[in-house]
Design a protein around this motif. Structure first.
Motif, PDB file in Angstrom:
ATOM      1  N   LEU A  80      35.672 -14.601  23.873  1.00 14.89           N
ATOM      2  CA  LEU A  80      35.977 -14.377  25.028  1.00 14.89           C
ATOM      3  C   LEU A  80      36.193 -12.920  25.518  1.00 14.89           C
ATOM      4  O   LEU A  80      36.826 -12.183  24.451  1.00 14.89           O
ATOM      5  CB  LEU A  80      37.618 -15.035  25.027  1.00 14.89           C
ATOM      6  CG  LEU A  80      38.267 -14.815  26.374  1.00 14.89           C
ATOM      7  CD1 LEU A  80      37.954 -15.339  27.711  1.00 14.89           C
ATOM      8  CD2 LEU A  80      40.043 -15.117  25.957  1.00 14.89           C
ATOM      9  N   LEU A  81      35.770 -12.354  26.446  1.00 14.47           N
ATOM     10  CA  LEU A  81      35.787 -10.940  26.800  1.00 14.47           C
ATOM     11  C   LEU A  81      36.639 -10.880  28.090  1.00 14.47           C
ATOM     12  O   LEU A  81      36.446 -11.283  29.069  1.00 14.47           O
ATOM     13  CB  LEU A  81      34.413 -10.348  26.887  1.00 14.47           C
ATOM     14  CG  LEU A  81      33.623 -10.689  25.782  1.00 14.47           C
ATOM     15  CD1 LEU A  81      32.543 -11.477  26.153  1.00 14.47           C
ATOM     16  CD2 LEU A  81      32.919  -9.309  25.303  1.00 14.47           C
ATOM     17  N   VAL A  82      37.638  -9.760  27.905  1.00 18.70           N
ATOM     18  CA  VAL A  82      38.510  -9.679  29.142  1.00 18.70           C
ATOM     19  C   VAL A  82      38.578  -8.064  29.293  1.00 18.70           C
ATOM     20  O   VAL A  82      38.607  -7.126  28.428  1.00 18.70           O
ATOM     21  CB  VAL A  82      39.891  -9.964  28.876  1.00 18.70           C
ATOM     22  CG1 VAL A  82      40.841  -9.579  29.948  1.00 18.70           C
ATOM     23  CG2 VAL A  82      40.078 -11.433  28.266  1.00 18.70           C
ATOM     24  N   ILE A 112      38.492  -6.077  25.934  1.00 14.43           N
ATOM     25  CA  ILE A 112      38.959  -6.614  24.733  1.00 14.43           C
ATOM     26  C   ILE A 112      38.498  -7.954  24.636  1.00 14.43           C
ATOM     27  O   ILE A 112      38.224  -8.801  25.559  1.00 14.43           O
ATOM     28  CB  ILE A 112      40.457  -6.917  24.772  1.00 14.43           C
ATOM     29  CG1 ILE A 112      41.372  -5.478  24.838  1.00 14.43           C
ATOM     30  CG2 ILE A 112      41.106  -7.260  23.297  1.00 14.43           C
ATOM     31  CD1 ILE A 112      42.830  -5.512  24.686  1.00 14.43           C
ATOM     32  N   SER A 113      37.742  -8.132  23.077  1.00 18.68           N
ATOM     33  CA  SER A 113      37.167  -9.557  23.021  1.00 18.68           C
ATOM     34  C   SER A 113      38.084 -10.055  21.871  1.00 18.68           C
ATOM     35  O   SER A 113      38.408  -9.541  21.021  1.00 18.68           O
ATOM     36  CB  SER A 113      35.660  -9.240  22.680  1.00 18.68           C
ATOM     37  OG  SER A 113      35.694  -8.475  21.420  1.00 18.68           O
ATOM     38  N   PHE A 114      37.970 -11.416  21.859  1.00 20.30           N
ATOM     39  CA  PHE A 114      38.271 -12.388  20.693  1.00 20.30           C
ATOM     40  C   PHE A 114      37.101 -13.134  20.580  1.00 20.30           C
ATOM     41  O   PHE A 114      36.816 -13.911  21.301  1.00 20.30           O
ATOM     42  CB  PHE A 114      39.660 -13.295  21.194  1.00 20.30           C
ATOM     43  CG  PHE A 114      40.157 -14.091  20.189  1.00 20.30           C
ATOM     44  CD1 PHE A 114      40.487 -13.599  19.046  1.00 20.30           C
ATOM     45  CD2 PHE A 114      39.712 -15.536  20.246  1.00 20.30           C
ATOM     46  CE1 PHE A 114      40.684 -14.608  18.049  1.00 20.30           C
ATOM     47  CE2 PHE A 114      39.923 -16.316  19.382  1.00 20.30           C
ATOM     48  CZ  PHE A 114      40.334 -15.851  18.305  1.00 20.30           C
ATOM     49  N   LEU A 125      21.824  -3.390  24.900  1.00 22.96           N
ATOM     50  CA  LEU A 125      21.964  -2.088  25.223  1.00 22.96           C
ATOM     51  C   LEU A 125      23.087  -1.923  26.156  1.00 22.96           C
ATOM     52  O   LEU A 125      23.310  -2.652  27.132  1.00 22.96           O
ATOM     53  CB  LEU A 125      20.909  -1.408  25.619  1.00 22.96           C
ATOM     54  CG  LEU A 125      19.456  -1.647  24.853  1.00 22.96           C
ATOM     55  CD1 LEU A 125      18.416  -0.894  25.748  1.00 22.96           C
ATOM     56  CD2 LEU A 125      19.363  -1.256  23.608  1.00 22.96           C
ATOM     57  N   ASP A 126      23.906  -0.770  25.844  1.00 21.81           N
ATOM     58  CA  ASP A 126      24.979  -0.543  27.203  1.00 21.81           C
ATOM     59  C   ASP A 126      24.517   0.863  27.775  1.00 21.81           C
ATOM     60  O   ASP A 126      23.904   1.529  27.092  1.00 21.81           O
ATOM     61  CB  ASP A 126      26.414  -0.297  26.636  1.00 21.81           C
ATOM     62  CG  ASP A 126      26.830  -1.770  26.281  1.00 21.81           C
ATOM     63  OD1 ASP A 126      26.647  -2.729  26.839  1.00 21.81           O
ATOM     64  OD2 ASP A 126      27.667  -1.768  25.031  1.00 21.81           O
ATOM     65  N   GLN A 127      24.741   1.158  28.997  1.00 18.17           N
ATOM     66  CA  GLN A 127      24.689   2.419  29.466  1.00 18.17           C
ATOM     67  C   GLN A 127      25.612   3.566  29.300  1.00 18.17           C
ATOM     68  O   GLN A 127      25.744   4.478  29.827  1.00 18.17           O
ATOM     69  CB  GLN A 127      24.211   2.326  31.173  1.00 18.17           C
ATOM     70  CG  GLN A 127      22.958   1.270  31.285  1.00 18.17           C
ATOM     71  CD  GLN A 127      21.903   1.816  30.601  1.00 18.17           C
ATOM     72  OE1 GLN A 127      21.671   3.032  30.448  1.00 18.17           O
ATOM     73  NE2 GLN A 127      20.916   0.921  30.071  1.00 18.17           N
ATOM     74  N   ARG A 140      31.021  -8.130  11.766  1.00 16.50           N
ATOM     75  CA  ARG A 140      30.029  -7.375  11.043  1.00 16.50           C
ATOM     76  C   ARG A 140      29.238  -6.766  12.342  1.00 16.50           C
ATOM     77  O   ARG A 140      28.800  -7.708  13.256  1.00 16.50           O
ATOM     78  CB  ARG A 140      28.907  -8.432  10.486  1.00 16.50           C
ATOM     79  CG  ARG A 140      27.684  -7.530   9.939  1.00 16.50           C
ATOM     80  CD  ARG A 140      26.804  -8.362   9.088  1.00 16.50           C
ATOM     81  NE  ARG A 140      25.694  -7.696   8.889  1.00 16.50           N
ATOM     82  CZ  ARG A 140      24.434  -8.480   8.471  1.00 16.50           C
ATOM     83  NH1 ARG A 140      24.527  -9.653   8.410  1.00 16.50           N
ATOM     84  NH2 ARG A 140      23.422  -7.738   8.360  1.00 16.50           N
ATOM     85  N   TRP A 141      29.043  -5.525  12.332  1.00 15.07           N
ATOM     86  CA  TRP A 141      28.479  -4.934  13.427  1.00 15.07           C
ATOM     87  C   TRP A 141      27.071  -4.096  12.931  1.00 15.07           C
ATOM     88  O   TRP A 141      26.831  -3.565  11.882  1.00 15.07           O
ATOM     89  CB  TRP A 141      29.387  -3.741  13.965  1.00 15.07           C
ATOM     90  CG  TRP A 141      30.281  -4.324  15.032  1.00 15.07           C
ATOM     91  CD1 TRP A 141      31.522  -4.607  14.572  1.00 15.07           C
ATOM     92  CD2 TRP A 141      30.091  -4.524  16.251  1.00 15.07           C
ATOM     93  NE1 TRP A 141      32.250  -5.283  15.773  1.00 15.07           N
ATOM     94  CE2 TRP A 141      31.471  -5.012  16.896  1.00 15.07           C
ATOM     95  CE3 TRP A 141      28.966  -4.451  17.238  1.00 15.07           C
ATOM     96  CZ2 TRP A 141      31.457  -5.411  18.179  1.00 15.07           C
ATOM     97  CZ3 TRP A 141      29.277  -4.722  18.439  1.00 15.07           C
ATOM     98  CH2 TRP A 141      30.281  -5.330  19.060  1.00 15.07           C
ATOM     99  N   ARG A 142      26.177  -4.314  13.946  1.00 16.79           N
ATOM    100  CA  ARG A 142      24.743  -3.699  13.517  1.00 16.79           C
ATOM    101  C   ARG A 142      24.524  -2.680  14.498  1.00 16.79           C
ATOM    102  O   ARG A 142      24.608  -3.229  15.596  1.00 16.79           O
ATOM    103  CB  ARG A 142      23.486  -4.824  13.137  1.00 16.79           C
ATOM    104  CG  ARG A 142      23.838  -5.566  11.874  1.00 16.79           C
ATOM    105  CD  ARG A 142      22.726  -6.515  11.810  1.00 16.79           C
ATOM    106  NE  ARG A 142      21.367  -5.707  11.351  1.00 16.79           N
ATOM    107  CZ  ARG A 142      20.242  -5.869  12.177  1.00 16.79           C
ATOM    108  NH1 ARG A 142      20.349  -6.250  13.550  1.00 16.79           N
ATOM    109  NH2 ARG A 142      19.076  -5.298  11.871  1.00 16.79           N
TER     110      ARG A 142
HETATM  111  C1  SIN Z   1      32.107  -7.346  22.061  1.00 15.30           C
HETATM  112  O1  SIN Z   1      33.316  -7.043  21.751  1.00 15.30           O
HETATM  113  O2  SIN Z   1      31.694  -8.359  21.695  1.00 15.30           O
HETATM  114  C2  SIN Z   1      31.126  -6.559  22.910  1.00 15.30           C
HETATM  115  C3  SIN Z   1      31.469  -5.008  22.733  1.00 15.30           C
HETATM  116  C4  SIN Z   1      30.149  -4.477  22.855  1.00 15.30           C
HETATM  117  O3  SIN Z   1      29.176  -4.760  22.523  1.00 15.30           O
HETATM  118  O4  SIN Z   1      30.032  -3.545  24.003  1.00 15.30           O
END
Ligand code: SIN
Ligand code: CO
Length: 373
Positions: A80-82, A112-114, A125-127, A140-142
């Protein structure tokens, strides 16, 4: 809570900002979650607040937009992303104020994400530059290097890219860890335990954004009616041609616009102060009279800026305050006091009738408010 960036703030900016991603273990010392999953779900139930639910089902992705009345019961594979929680949830201010070293106009919002185990939004990708802070739980983040990656569209609103095999960063994040990602670096995060992530995102307008917003202003204000003119015209042998001299003259029509510094500067102030996400704006009820504002200033009642509202001024032109897309003329001292910190000493304004009128207007609109003791 305290920020601990590698090499200090300046060292971090020089080495990493807009250059390369980095994982900062323990980047926020004594980290405390400003909210829990229930609070976040509560925000996602509000119609004014932007929220999304992303559910992964094998290769399929489902995206729903809030407001939500209920949430998945599954214990895996959803998030869930707010958006813009900093605008709505006062307790997130301590976290946001860790980034006070950044120009305020560059800050976009706190997302914020849960996520439950397996939950994420897929590789994308984000800008924008983003600091992703790990709260409760583990994820886990890659992060991969900048590389040409095909855009995938299992769901059009996710803007996912094909999987990247080599990772510059591949870590399990713990509470208080920070992952900084500049624009264009592919990344993906999957929760290992139910997890809260805080993304402090930055904005950077593109030339196209600036041009189109400036064009809107020119149309609105009916500016730049000057037309191409050629009183020196000669008979033309190749009448299909547009000559170099004509192109130069056409270009100078545009250059004239871009040399109009006074209009451009005001435009930048207005454009950059505009909130990109809805604000929790509540006009004062009942409205304040100027005398009441003066009295409260005399009493030094603390004056706060509405969370997420941008109050800005331009270097060298410090008697105009830009707030959420509008320009207000005020004495220089007042401009800095209102823009540079959230609870400023603005008592000097009590002695300026014109400034009092402007401040009363800003308070009545809801951009500033007194915390009366
Ligand atoms: C997330 O918190 O799941 C998304 C964050 C992102 O990748 O920009
Ligand atoms: Co992202």
């Amino acid at each position: 809570m305290k920020l601990a960036l590698p090499g200090g703030i300046q060292g971090f900016l020089t080495e990493y900002w807009q250059k390369k991603p980095c994982l900062i273990k323990g980047g926020i010392q004594a980290f405390e979650d400003p909210l829990d999953a229930n609070d976040l779900a509560g925000l996602a139930m509000e119609a004014e607040i932007e929220s999304r639910l992303v559910v992964k089902n094998g290769d399929k992705w489902d995206v729903q937009h809030g407001p939500f009345e209920n949430f998945p019961t599954s214990e895996t594979d959803w998030t869930l992303l707010v958006q813009a929680v900093d605008h709505w949830f006062e307790q997130s201010q301590d976290l946001m104020s860790l980034f006070d070293f950044m120009p305020r106009w560059r800050i976009d919002d706190l997302m914020i994400s849960f996520s439950v185990p397996g939950g994420g939004v897929g590789a994308h990708l984000d800008q924008y530059d983003v600091f992703i802070i790990q709260g409760e739980g583990r994820r886990r983040w890659r992060v991969g290097d900048k590389q040409p990656l095909k855009t995938l569209t299992p769901h059009p609103s996710l803007l996912q890219v094909e999987p990247f095999t080599e990772a510059l960063i591949d870590e399990e994040m713990q509470p208080g860890d920070i992952l900084y990602i500049p624009p264009g670096f592919p990344h993906e995060g999957y929760a290992i335990e139910p997890s809260l992530n805080y993304s402090v995102g930055f904005r950077a307008p593109s030339g196209r954004d600036l041009l189109s917003s400036f064009a809107d202003l020119a149309i609105d204000k009916e500016l730049y009616n000057h037309r191409y003119s050629d009183p020196d015209l000669r008979p033309r042998e190749h009448n299909g041609e547009i000559t170099l001299a004509e192109l130069t003259r056409l270009k100078s029509n545009l250059t004239q616009i871009f040399n109009d510094d006074a209009t451009l500067q005001r435009f930048f102030g207005q454009y950059l102060s505009e909130a990109k996400h809805e604000l929790d704006l509540a006009p004062a009820e009942p409205a304040y009279q100027q005398e009441e504002v003066q009295q409260l200033l005399h009493e030094k009642a603390p004056l706060h800026r509405l969370a997420g509202a941008k109050a800005l001024y331009l270097a060298g032109i410090s008697d105009t305050l830009f707030v959420d897309g509008e320009a207000y003329d005020l004495p220089q001292q007042a401009v800095q006091a209102l823009a540079d910190s959230s609870a400023a000493d603005v008592s000097v304004l009590a002695a300026h009738p014109d400034a009092l009128a402007v401040l009363t207007d800003l308070i009545n609109k809801g951009y500033f408010y007194f915390v009366e003791e």
